[in-house]
Design an enzyme around this catalytic site. Structure first.
Site, short mmCIF file in Angstrom:
data_model
loop_
_atom_site.label_atom_id
_atom_site.label_comp_id
_atom_site.label_asym_id
_atom_site.label_seq_id
_atom_site.Cartn_x
_atom_site.Cartn_y
_atom_site.Cartn_z
N LYS A 166 77.22 39.31 46.97
CA LYS A 166 78.67 39.38 47.00
C LYS A 166 79.26 38.71 45.76
CE LYS A 166 80.37 38.82 51.10
NZ LYS A 166 80.57 38.01 52.30
N ARG A 186 83.51 32.42 51.74
CA ARG A 186 82.68 33.56 52.14
C ARG A 186 81.21 33.32 51.83
NH1 ARG A 186 85.16 38.48 48.86
NH2 ARG A 186 84.26 39.66 50.61
N GLY A 204 77.34 40.82 58.52
CA GLY A 204 77.85 40.11 59.68
C GLY A 204 76.98 38.98 60.20
N MET A 220 76.20 36.04 58.64
CA MET A 220 76.68 34.70 58.34
C MET A 220 78.19 34.70 58.40
SD MET A 220 74.01 33.57 55.51
CE MET A 220 74.46 34.99 54.59
N HIS A 224 80.09 47.26 63.02
CA HIS A 224 78.77 46.64 63.03
C HIS A 224 77.70 47.60 63.54
CE1 HIS A 224 75.54 44.20 64.85
NE2 HIS A 224 75.65 43.54 63.71
N ARG A 272 37.30 60.20 63.35
CA ARG A 272 36.54 59.38 64.31
C ARG A 272 35.87 60.32 65.30
NH1 ARG A 272 41.70 57.22 63.84
NH2 ARG A 272 41.84 55.02 63.25
N ARG A 322 33.13 59.80 60.25
CA ARG A 322 32.43 58.56 60.58
C ARG A 322 31.50 58.79 61.74
NH1 ARG A 322 35.99 53.60 62.66
NH2 ARG A 322 36.11 54.90 64.51
N GLU A 364 33.80 46.86 56.17
CA GLU A 364 34.66 46.22 57.16
C GLU A 364 34.11 44.88 57.64
OE1 GLU A 364 35.10 48.98 60.44
OE2 GLU A 364 33.10 49.79 60.11
N SER A 409 34.80 52.98 51.96
CA SER A 409 36.13 53.10 52.53
C SER A 409 36.40 51.80 53.29
CB SER A 409 36.21 54.29 53.47
OG SER A 409 37.47 54.31 54.10
N ASN A 436 41.19 47.33 59.41
CA ASN A 436 41.47 46.78 60.75
C ASN A 436 40.38 45.78 61.11
OD1 ASN A 436 43.54 48.57 60.79
ND2 ASN A 436 42.57 49.99 62.22
N ASP A 437 39.12 46.24 61.04
CA ASP A 437 38.02 45.34 61.36
C ASP A 437 37.83 44.27 60.29
OD1 ASP A 437 36.88 45.78 63.89
OD2 ASP A 437 36.15 47.73 63.21
N TYR A 497 42.13 56.18 46.81
CA TYR A 497 43.04 56.80 47.77
C TYR A 497 43.33 55.88 48.93
CZ TYR A 497 39.01 57.63 50.81
OH TYR A 497 37.92 57.46 51.61
P1 ADP Z 1 81.19 39.90 55.43
O1 ADP Z 1 80.01 39.59 54.56
O2 ADP Z 1 80.96 39.67 56.85
O3 ADP Z 1 81.79 41.22 55.10
P2 ADP Z 1 83.26 38.79 53.85
O4 ADP Z 1 83.12 37.50 53.14
O5 ADP Z 1 83.13 39.97 53.00
O6 ADP Z 1 82.28 38.81 55.06
O7 ADP Z 1 84.69 38.72 54.52
C1 ADP Z 1 85.07 39.24 55.75
C2 ADP Z 1 86.37 40.04 55.61
O8 ADP Z 1 87.39 39.25 55.04
C3 ADP Z 1 86.17 41.22 54.69
O9 ADP Z 1 86.83 42.33 55.22
C4 ADP Z 1 86.80 40.78 53.42
O10 ADP Z 1 87.28 41.86 52.69
C5 ADP Z 1 87.92 39.87 53.90
N1 ADP Z 1 88.22 38.86 52.89
C6 ADP Z 1 87.35 38.00 52.35
N2 ADP Z 1 87.96 37.25 51.39
C7 ADP Z 1 89.22 37.67 51.34
C8 ADP Z 1 90.35 37.30 50.51
N3 ADP Z 1 90.23 36.38 49.57
N4 ADP Z 1 91.51 37.93 50.71
C9 ADP Z 1 91.60 38.89 51.68
N5 ADP Z 1 90.60 39.29 52.47
C10 ADP Z 1 89.41 38.69 52.30
MG MG Z 2 82.13 41.83 53.37
MG MG Z 3 36.00 49.56 62.29
#
Ligand code: ADP
Ligand code: MG
Ligand code: MG
Length: 907
Positions: free
Chosen positions: A29, A99, A108, A110, A471, A593, A649, A776, A795, A799-800, A882
């Site tokens: 990002k 962010r 989504g 973190m 999501h 086999r 085999r 093997e 060859s 696995n073994d 191969y």
């Molecule tokens: P994710 O990785 O979960 O998408 P983001 O850091 O991208 O998290 O942010 C979540 C939402 O918030 C996104 O839709 C993003 O565009 C919005 N957002 C993040 N920073 C800003 C900002 N400075 N101004 C407006 N919207 C923001």
């Molecule tokens: Mg985002």
């Molecule tokens: Mg074997």
């Protein structure tokens, strides 16, 4: 961390201290924000705290490097200068978002906090500046909510139910009879701020932090901390992302999509992420903040509407998207916000896409002269090709479902393919039911990151809310799952465990079918058909020119074949499997086999007779019955493969596997075979082994009972000679298993050669053949030079070899291996991907020793690893000739082999 290195990187006003190449340090990002700023795209200013700080924070008891305390306020100062606003200023406050952003996007997983810097004083400044108290309090309540969740840990839990702040919000909406969030008025929102703060105080015993700097450090720490939250850890395990990468933190000036009706927020793709079609694609919400789109709380509108609602901003967005795709030479997934009609870009990244889209975009981009063939090959995850082989609904079955009124509703086609399964309502159930062999469809109002394990377990995912960028849609695309999202007619009731839709009711366990290519949802089961690719290649029920997917797939495969060095063979025991593999481009059979054939029909009878025989004469009598059957099988496979090598085999498993275990079965079999129960029971007991994996099996059987090897060799060479006589050109390779010493191979080889020459003489023809061995056992690797004196090919039976190298029984490893991988004791499951340090080292020794004796020794691999893209890459590096994998993985292996060739000799 060397001192002179920077921890904080600034971007804003057309200048940036970072760039697109700095993903490792800035996260994806961050790198995108810096790059967009550099190339003149409107991005709100901000700064990135590097991933190196995350590592420091983790290993120093959640403290920061000293200089960060100076660098952060300095960078904030730069933002203030550009914007003419001050952080924490009661007159005209600067607000920021905090962010997360790792090297690879983890959608989504973190946390992010928006509108940070608001308190009871600054909110007044915001009202003065915008003249819009509703907006100001809307931002404030959102901030408190996110901060409470992300930083203070006040959130929904499985034990005490829902998110307390969300409940307060819902109560307020109900009290005001508000249908949508936007129906709440300024006064309501102001009240909410007070109620939220009370709830925070109740939950934590402390006041909500008023000081913007306290807020900022709290949020930065929480984002770093979120790297190690459960769902992020689970995600990294699923996608094998290293735990030590860490996340960066981006602090960025807020722009507001919730300032009124000339404001909006949304996401867009430069091409269709489900099909790959070249069309501008996206979704947005008016008067909303970013989180609303992905969260699925309101279903967004298609981007086409934006061109009507805000044509100027929409055109600008389209222009920027085209610019970004051109700049990155890759399909992009972007986030934007429009404030007062002005467009701001907030994120860009290579878009996650389905397997269908991956192939289409790669091939299209070559045709559009955006990328070259090699780049196209490198852009597709080999495993994604699996999706192209996935079944689709049989049109007739669908018509019948229509006629019977089983079409329930239509949602968004978020993940192509057809899925039928039983309704489950939560992720845990999905995992549980899958374990007991059920096919399930996970039905949710909307999914959240906590659901990923369940999504992984389900055949398909169905949601009532959310758009193509929700999501559910995002994750389904990435996992290659069938998904129908945002099916609004659906009413999912988690407490009653029912799904109501247009007058029908489905309860947990009922059958449902979803078509992720059309968005249709049907009650009951529907028959499926092979995919287009399979219909062209296998059943030949579709002409190549009628399938665009097939044509693009075939082009891509031909490019792969141009660059790969590794051969690709298949593991097949029957003619039909061989035919499938050949259709997928297999260049031979790497493992046939012979014992699998023993279980078909009433053959097992003859096998058992052989095992029960008291002496050689008896054994030979039984073997004579098996001979014609084996010969027929070999002939079928050899014929299909033409002049390609077919590695057969000789008998490998311990003999008790062919006898029953339980007493009732023994009694029954004794009756059928006309032998005394005691005799049979004794035999079963005699054959019982403490450690069958290391017992009487492999070439050890052929050495104890040479007549078995003899019969098998005879079947092979009679089949080959007959084909030769018919004018064909078969090429059998006889492979002796579990050899650990030269004399073992020497003895077995002598038998095969004797039979080969006698048979050829009898038929009056000469066939091309080779005799070699499976490698093997660790000992075989150590004495590979001696073995190579006898063997014409090796060859690797990985696995073994993995079992014997690690001293690890695959059938018993389930009890502890998962926790080994989870705790990092082993980097990954060695039965999935070759253990390079151990097994790989043995392979290197065997290759070097073998080729020293026999320069042209042909070396392949026939363990399950032969179909694992990572292991295929490793086999390329090792210089194997191969890999051999299951028929349906041949295309995957071809692509993986091409990628390995490209990665290992950079152009
Ligand atoms: P994710 O990785 O979960 O998408 P983001 O850091 O991208 O998290 O942010 C979540 C939402 O918030 C996104 O839709 C993003 O565009 C919005 N957002 C993040 N920073 C800003 C900002 N400075 N101004 C407006 N919207 C923001
Ligand atoms: Mg985002
Ligand atoms: Mg074997």
């Amino acid at each position: 961390m060397p001192n002179e290195k920077r921890d904080v990187f600034f971007f804003g006003n057309g200048k940036a201290q970072g760039n697109a190449k700095m993903r490792d340090l800035l996260g994806g990002k961050g790198a995108g924000l810096h790059e967009m700023t550099r190339i003149g795209i409107p991005v709100p200013p901000g700064f990135t705290i590097s991933t190196a700080v995350c590592a420091y924070y983790d290993s120093h008891g959640h403290r920061y490097p000293k200089k960060l305390e100076k660098e952060v306020p300095q960078s904030l100062g730069q933002m203030e200068k550009i914007l003419g606003r001050r952080f924490g200023d009661g007159g005209d406050p600067l607000l920021v978002s905090v962010r997360s952003g790792a090297r690879e996007s983890m959608p989504g997983m973190m946390d992010t906090v928006l509108n940070l810097g608001l308190n009871d004083r600054t909110v007044q400044g915001l009202i003065r500046r915008t003249g819009n108290p509703r907006f100001a309090f809307d931002s404030y309540r959102r901030f408190i909510h996110m901060y409470a969740d992300v930083v203070l840990g006040i959130k929904a839990t499985s034990t005490n139910g829902g998110d307390p702040l969300a409940e307060i919000f819902e109560r307020k909406k109900n009290a005001r009879r508000a249908r949508s969030d936007t129906d709440l008025e300024a006064a309501d929102l102001q009240e909410l701020v007070g109620e939220y703060k009370d709830a925070v105080k109740k939950a934590t015993g402390k006041d909500f932090p008023e000081d913007p700097f306290d807020q900022l450090w709290g949020a930065v720490g929480a984002v770093f901390g979120s790297w190690n939250n459960d769902r992020a850890v689970a995600y990294r395990e699923l996608y094998q992302i290293p735990h030590d990468w860490g996340t960066a933190v981006n602090v960025q000036a807020m722009v507001f999509g919730n300032l009124g009706d000339d404001c909006a927020t949304g996401v867009a793709f430069t091409r269709d992420p489900a099909t790959g079609e070249k069309r501008f694609y996206g979704e947005f919400l008016v008067n909303a903040q970013g989180e609303d789109v992905v969260a699925g709380s309101r279903t967004p509108r298609p981007i086409a509407d934006l061109f009507e609602a805000m044509p100027e901003a929409a055109n600008e967005l389209h222009r920027v998207c085209k610019l970004l795709e051109k700049h990155y030479r890759e399909m992009q997934d972007i986030e934007f916000t429009i404030e007062g009609g002005k467009l701001w870009m907030l994120q860009t990244r290579a878009a996650k896409r389905t397997g269908f889209a991956a192939v289409r975009v790669a091939v299209d981009m070559v045709e559009e002269h955006i990328i070259g063939k090699k780049e196209a090959l490198l852009r597709i995850e080999p495993d994604q090709l699996n999706q192209l082989l996935r079944p689709v609904f049989d049109e007739k079955g669908k018509e019948r479902a229509h006629r019977e009124g089983r079409l329930l509703a239509k949602g968004l086609p978020a993940g192509p393919g057809a899925a039928t399964g039983r309704v489950v309502f939560d992720a845990e159930k999905a995992v549980e039911w899958k374990k007991r062999g059920e096919r399930v469809i996970l039905c949710r109002i909307e999914t959240s990151p906590d659901d990923i394990r369940g999504m992984d377990a389900a055949q398909g995912i169905l949601t009532a809310r959310g758009g193509m960028t929700s999501h559910a849609a995002l994750v389904a695309r990435q996992m290659g799952k069938v998904c129908v999202a945002g099916c609004e007619a659906l009413h999912v009731d988690y407490t009653e465990r029912v799904l109501r839709v247009n007058g029908s009711e489905l309860t947990e366990g009922d059958w449902i079918s979803i078509d992720g290519s059309t968005g249709q949802v049907f009650q009951g089961e529907i028959q499926t058909l092979p995919s287009e690719v399979l219909r062209v290649l296998l059943t030949e029920s579709l002409a190549p020119k009628e399938s665009r997917i097939f044509q693009q797939f075939a082009r891509l495969m031909s490019w792969a074949d141009e660059v790969r060095r590794l051969g690709v063979r298949t593991n097949a025991d029957q003619p039909d499997q061989a035919a499938i593999a050949k259709a997928f481009g297999s260049e031979g059979i790497g493992l046939c086999r012979t014992e699998h054939m023993f279980f078909q029909g009433d053959r097992i009878q003859a096998v058992r007779e052989m095992i029960l025989a008291d002496d050689e004469t008896g054994r030979r009598r039984a073997l004579a019955k098996l001979l014609p059957m084996q010969k027929q099988d070999f002939k079928g496979i050899l014929e299909i493969m033409g002049s390609l090598p077919v590695t057969i085999r000789t008998l490998d498993p311990p003999l008790h596997e062919f006898l029953p275990k339980h007493d009732e079965e023994i009694v029954e079999l004794a009756k059928v075979m006309g032998v005394a129960v005691d005799v049979l029971r004794d035999k079963v007991n005699v054959l019982q082994e403490f450690n069958p994996m290391l017992g009487h099996r492999g070439c050890r059987l052929g050495i104890s009972f040479p007549e078995i090897t003899e019969m098998q060799a005879q079947a092979i060479f009679e089949a080959a000679c007959e084909l030769k006589r018919e004018g064909k050109n078969p090429f059998p390779e006889v492979m002796i298993p579990l050899v650990g010493s030269r004399p073992e191979l020497h003895e077995q080889k002598a038998i095969v050669e004797r039979v080969a020459s006698a048979t050829q003489k009898a038929y009056g023809v000469k066939v091309r053949y080779a005799i070699g061995t499976m490698i093997e056992l660790p000992r075989a690797c150590m004495v590979a030079d001696e073995i190579a004196e006898e063997a014409e090919f090796f060859s690797f039976g990985t696995n073994d070899l993995t079992q014997t190298c690690l001293g690890l029984s695959r059938d018993d490893a389930g009890k502890f291996l998962p926790s080994y991988v989870l705790n990092g004791i082993l980097p990954e499951d060695p039965f999935v991907s070759i253990d390079r340090d151990g097994v790989g080292a043995l392979m290197r020794i065997a290759i070097a020793k073998g080729r020293k004796v026999r320069k042209k020794l042909e070396i392949g691999i026939c363990g399950e690893h032969g179909g694992d893209p990572k292991s295929v890459g490793y086999c390329h590096e090792l210089g194997l000739d191969y890999v051999s994998c299951s028929p349906y993985r041949v295309a995957i292996a071809r692509l993986a082999a091409a990628q390995a060739a490209l990665r290992n000799k950079p152009t």
